[in-house]
Design a protein around this motif. Structure first.
Motif, PDB file in Angstrom:
ATOM      1  N   LEU A  95       5.156  -8.577   2.166  1.00  0.00           N
ATOM      2  CA  LEU A  95       4.775  -7.385   3.053  1.00  0.00           C
ATOM      3  C   LEU A  95       5.437  -6.537   3.162  1.00  0.00           C
ATOM      4  CD1 LEU A  95       1.088  -9.248   3.396  1.00  0.00           C
ATOM      5  CD2 LEU A  95       1.587  -7.398   1.788  1.00  0.00           C
ATOM      6  N   ALA A 128      -1.989  -3.649  -1.191  1.00  0.00           N
ATOM      7  CA  ALA A 128      -1.290  -4.563  -0.559  1.00  0.00           C
ATOM      8  C   ALA A 128      -2.652  -5.343   0.083  1.00  0.00           C
ATOM      9  CB  ALA A 128      -0.725  -4.430   1.091  1.00  0.00           C
ATOM     10  N   THR A 132      -0.338 -10.063  -0.461  1.00  0.00           N
ATOM     11  CA  THR A 132       0.306  -9.728  -1.621  1.00  0.00           C
ATOM     12  C   THR A 132       1.158  -8.332  -1.557  1.00  0.00           C
ATOM     13  OG1 THR A 132      -1.598  -9.523  -3.165  1.00  0.00           O
ATOM     14  CG2 THR A 132       0.024 -11.639  -3.149  1.00  0.00           C
ATOM     15  N   LYS A 133       1.372  -7.934  -2.805  1.00  0.00           N
ATOM     16  CA  LYS A 133       1.919  -6.692  -2.446  1.00  0.00           C
ATOM     17  C   LYS A 133       1.322  -6.345  -4.408  1.00  0.00           C
ATOM     18  CE  LYS A 133       6.169  -5.337  -2.601  1.00  0.00           C
ATOM     19  NZ  LYS A 133       7.137  -5.134  -2.139  1.00  0.00           N
TER      20      LYS A 133
END
Length: 141
Positions: A95, A128, A132-133
């Motif tokens: 992130l 995001a 998570t991205k």
């Protein structure tokens, strides 16, 4: 360098299949399994039948490869559907960075997956979650 638009896939998108990857060696299995999934989930028959799966698999490979190389594992690839499109969503757990389009040095090791995704898909975006991205791309079904 440019930035991708920040937006999640359409809210009505439904997950069809998911793959969790820990190493680049797993990309080969992803490619084969993703092709089968596209057929299984009703890729419309037509003159572009071979082109669409090829492009989806190519973009999946590039984005997952970038996530494995530059992100934090595991990399998760999800095939979704919405509004007559397939949506490919690739997530990693880093992130601390945001996706950027690197069009200044096309031979460099980064940014090509995003440029490729933008050139062959209907739409590309990123968002995001808490851990998570995600980068997504949509394709004609």
């Amino acid at each position: 360098m440019g930035q991708l638009r920040t937006s999640p896939p359409p809210p009505q998108a439904t997950a069809l299949e998911r793959w969790d990857l820990g190493t680049p060696a797993e990309l080969r299995d992803l490619r084969a399994s993703l092709r089968q999934a596209l057929t299984r989930h009703g890729l419309v028959q037509g003159e572009d039948l071979d082109e669409v799966p090829h492009l989806v698999v190519l973009v999946a490979t590039e984005l997952a490869s970038n996530a494995l190389r530059h992100g934090l594992p595991p990399t998760t690839v999800t095939l979704l559907t919405a509004d007559g499109c397939f949506i490919l969503d690739v997530a990693d757990h880093d992130l601390s960075t945001i996706p950027e389009l690197d069009d200044t040095n096309p031979l460099d090791s980064g940014g090509r997956g995003l440029m490729l995704a933008q050139s062959v898909s209907l739409a590309v975006g990123w968002y995001a979650t808490g851990d998570t991205k995600n980068i997504w791309a949509s394709f004609s079904r």
